[in-house]
Structures are given as C-alpha cells and as structure tokens.
Design a protein around this motif. Structure first.
Motif, PDB file in Angstrom:
ATOM      1  N   UNK A 113      -5.602   0.611   9.874  1.00 19.66           N
ATOM      2  CA  UNK A 113      -4.164   0.611   9.590  1.00 19.66           C
ATOM      3  C   UNK A 113      -3.922   0.730   8.086  1.00 19.66           C
ATOM      4  N   UNK A 114      -4.709   0.003   7.306  1.00 17.49           N
ATOM      5  CA  UNK A 114      -4.560   0.022   5.847  1.00 17.49           C
ATOM      6  C   UNK A 114      -4.850   1.423   5.299  1.00 17.49           C
ATOM      7  N   UNK A 115      -5.905   2.066   5.796  1.00 15.16           N
ATOM      8  CA  UNK A 115      -6.242   3.419   5.345  1.00 15.16           C
ATOM      9  C   UNK A 115      -5.154   4.426   5.714  1.00 15.16           C
ATOM     10  N   UNK A 116      -4.532   4.226   6.872  1.00 12.58           N
ATOM     11  CA  UNK A 116      -3.483   5.158   7.309  1.00 12.58           C
ATOM     12  C   UNK A 116      -2.174   4.963   6.548  1.00 12.58           C
ATOM     13  N   UNK A 117      -2.082   3.887   5.780  1.00  9.87           N
ATOM     14  CA  UNK A 117      -0.811   3.574   5.117  1.00  9.87           C
ATOM     15  C   UNK A 117      -0.928   3.475   3.600  1.00  9.87           C
ATOM     16  N   UNK A 172      12.743   5.450   1.971  1.00  9.02           N
ATOM     17  CA  UNK A 172      13.072   5.752   3.376  1.00  9.02           C
ATOM     18  C   UNK A 172      13.445   7.226   3.512  1.00  9.02           C
ATOM     19  N   UNK A 173      14.293   7.693   2.609  1.00 10.41           N
ATOM     20  CA  UNK A 173      14.739   9.090   2.680  1.00 10.41           C
ATOM     21  C   UNK A 173      13.584  10.057   2.435  1.00 10.41           C
ATOM     22  N   UNK A 174      12.652   9.664   1.572  1.00 10.23           N
ATOM     23  CA  UNK A 174      11.496  10.526   1.276  1.00 10.23           C
ATOM     24  C   UNK A 174      10.402  10.408   2.331  1.00 10.23           C
ATOM     25  N   UNK A 175      10.601   9.482   3.272  1.00  6.53           N
ATOM     26  CA  UNK A 175       9.722   9.293   4.437  1.00  6.53           C
ATOM     27  C   UNK A 175       8.362   8.663   4.140  1.00  6.53           C
ATOM     28  N   UNK A 176       8.169   8.100   2.933  1.00  2.05           N
ATOM     29  CA  UNK A 176       6.913   7.375   2.717  1.00  2.05           C
ATOM     30  C   UNK A 176       7.054   5.901   3.093  1.00  2.05           C
ATOM     31  N   UNK A 177       8.270   5.417   3.175  1.00  2.00           N
ATOM     32  CA  UNK A 177       8.482   4.042   3.627  1.00  2.00           C
ATOM     33  C   UNK A 177       8.595   4.068   5.148  1.00  2.00           C
ATOM     34  N   UNK A 178       7.516   3.688   5.808  1.00  2.64           N
ATOM     35  CA  UNK A 178       7.446   3.721   7.270  1.00  2.64           C
ATOM     36  C   UNK A 178       6.835   2.409   7.763  1.00  2.64           C
ATOM     37  N   UNK A 179       7.665   1.398   8.044  1.00  2.00           N
ATOM     38  CA  UNK A 179       7.114   0.123   8.505  1.00  2.00           C
ATOM     39  C   UNK A 179       6.269   0.289   9.764  1.00  2.00           C
ATOM     40  N   UNK A 180       5.147  -0.428   9.795  1.00  2.00           N
ATOM     41  CA  UNK A 180       4.266  -0.427  10.961  1.00  2.00           C
ATOM     42  C   UNK A 180       4.564  -1.682  11.772  1.00  2.00           C
ATOM     43  N   UNK A 221       0.831  -1.213   0.000  1.00  2.00           N
ATOM     44  CA  UNK A 221       0.000   0.000   0.000  1.00  2.00           C
ATOM     45  C   UNK A 221       0.861   1.256   0.000  1.00  2.00           C
ATOM     46  N   UNK A 222       1.881   1.291   0.842  1.00  2.00           N
ATOM     47  CA  UNK A 222       2.746   2.469   0.911  1.00  2.00           C
ATOM     48  C   UNK A 222       3.455   2.720  -0.414  1.00  2.00           C
TER      49      UNK A 222
END
Length: 309
Positions: A200-204, A270-278, A178-179
């Motif tokens: 969780x899915x909607x938030x990601x 990761x650097x762009x901050x959209x890769x954020x493991x939950x 999703x991310x």
C-alpha cells in the motif's frame, strides 16, 4: 377521535424529525462507553455554521485517547466523538454564503460530533467535496491530510529534493504523508509492519519501503540513504521510535510528531488527483465500539478506518 389520532401522529412525526442517532460518551473508559442513542436532539446551526447530513465519518486514533480519558485535553461529558465527516449540507446558519443546502462537503472538525446522523460544523472547517472523491474518501481527509501537510511543510519545512522517512506509513496519516511528499518532489521512504501494508505504501508515493518488524530495518535504511542521512522524519509513534530516529537524522534534520492543522493546498491536490485517500476497515455506526477496539489492537494499519452512517 380521528382528529386526535391524526394530530398525535403529526406530533410524533415532527418529534422524530428533530431526533437523530448519535454515539454518546457519558464517562471515560474503554470502547464499551460508546453508546449509540436514537433519541438525540438534532443540532441547529448557528451563525457561520452548517448542518451536515453525515454519510461517513473518519475514525482517528486521537478519538480513542480522548474517549479513554488519557488525552491531555478532556472533552466535557457527555459528548459525541468525531471530527472528520463527509456528507451533504442540510441547512445553513446566518451569514453563511459559501455553502447551500445540497452541497457535498467534508470537514476537518465538527462542533456537535461526527459519529452521528447529522453534525454541525463551523464554516472555517468545512470544504467542498469534489466529485472525484466519494463520501468515504472525503471522511478520510481531515486529520490525516491536514496533519501530514502541516508536519511536512509548516513545521518540518521540507523542500523538493530532500528525503523524508515516514514511520507507520500504511495508516491514514502515513499514506497522506507519502502522497503529499511525493507530489511535492521529495524522496519518500516509508515503513510498515506487514507485506500488505508495504505494498500500500509503495502504491501511494513511497520510493522505497522497509519492514519495521525486521530487527535490522534501521541498517537497511542507512544502507539505502547513505552518508547524507534523512532530512525529515514523520513520526507516528514518537515515544517508540524517537531514539532510533535521532541516529538516522542528518545535520539539521527535523523529527516531527503528528500535529493537527489545516492546509488549503489539499484542495489543489484533490483536483490534481494525487490526493486519493485509501479506505481501510469500514463499520456501520452500530459497530462503533468494535471499530475503536480494532483500531487500538490492530497489528498493522491498512488505510483509513471509517464509519458509514
């Protein structure tokens, strides 16, 4: 007498330094075959390898299949499970120039196994861990994100503007998919089995989420997407949902099974901050058998399960 005792203590300490805790599997079977041992020899990195002090290790469903002996590729016994670790470089082998002692890293694979205090990994499966992420998040990248990226783009050939349906989107691979899909401009639909999972899915990254425990959820998806159908479907349980997916696919759509692959684009994420493991459930190494048991029998995934070392 004093010299003898001192010498003995030195030898004991030297021996202790060469030993570590590690989970060992001596026979295939249920979670009970996961044996935590405290006298496992510390692995030594060879050429183009590094030794990592493990802080966290991801727990992946495939590790339960391998442990049970039901997986197509059987590990030679005995072995230590675990591929996705995050930690700090303790030592480097010959010809290693990209990493040095003290570097924070994560892996997409290990040689010696990740359910341990230390793990040896080949440098081509080791990546720098940004300060933006903690060790638990680092241990949640490996299989989930590399699988998701490979499934979406290298196999699924998804393109910006297309739609993707992610089944079981509240687990590690699902959240990763999703991310990534949202970041690359896709219209993201997800399914989950609980209200918490749906949130969780909607938030990601998902634009819309459906409860796959509802009998009419397929009709709801059809109503939402209209006549054009879904371009790509990412499938966590292909054997369960494949028949239904075939009815939802648009012409030229692609059904994707989980495929473990690496993708360099994740570092940019990761650097762009959209890769954020939950992060989901967390277990100490001593509770590894419980972790496997709960992973198998969980009613609905909520983030990525990790072992804290």
């Amino acid at each position: 007498m004093q010299c003898f005792l001192s010498s003995g203590i030195q030898i004991t300490m030297a021996t202790a330094r060469n030993m570590m805790r590690a989970v060992r599997v001596f026979e295939f079977g249920g979670p009970e075959v996961l044996k935590l041992q405290s006298d496992v020899l510390l692995p030594v990195p060879k050429e183009n390898q590094v030794l990592i002090k493990v802080h966290a290790c991801g727990v992946n469903p495939v590790e339960t299949y391998i442990r049970s002996g039901a997986y197509s590729r059987k590990s030679p016994l005995p072995y230590t499970p675990g591929s996705d670790v995050a930690g700090v470089i303790e030592a480097v082998g010959e010809h290693v120039t990209l990493f040095k002692k003290g570097d924070r890293v994560f892996t997409s694979g290990t040689i010696s196994g990740g359910y341990a205090d230390y793990a040896v990994a080949s440098t081509d499966t080791v990546f720098p861990l940004s300060d933006k992420l903690d060790f638990k998040q680092g241990a949640a990248i490996g299989i989930p994100y590399f699988t998701a990226f490979h499934a979406l783009f290298q196999k699924g050939r998804a393109k910006a503007g297309e739609s993707v349906l992610v089944h079981g989107a509240s687990g590690g691979v699902g959240i990763a998919t999703c991310q990534i899909a949202r970041a690359y401009g896709l219209k993201v639909l997800g399914t989950a089995g609980t209200s918490e999972g749906m949130n969780i899915v909607l938030r990601n990254g998902a634009h819309k989420v459906f409860n796959h425990r509802e009998a009419d959820y397929v009709d709801k998806i059809k109503e939402f997407i209209g006549m054009q159908g879904v371009d790509v479907i990412i499938e966590m349980l292909a054997n369960v949902n494949l028949a239904t997916d075939l009815h939802l696919l648009s012409q030229g759509g692609r059904v994707m099974e989980e495929i473990r692959q690496c993708a360099a684009a994740l570092l940019a994420g990761i650097e762009a901050s959209w890769l954020r493991p939950v992060i989901g459930p967390e277990y100490p190494l001593e509770k590894v058998a419980k972790a496997h048991e709960n992973l198998i029998h969980s009613s609905g995934a909520l983030g990525k399960m990790v072992l804290l070392i």
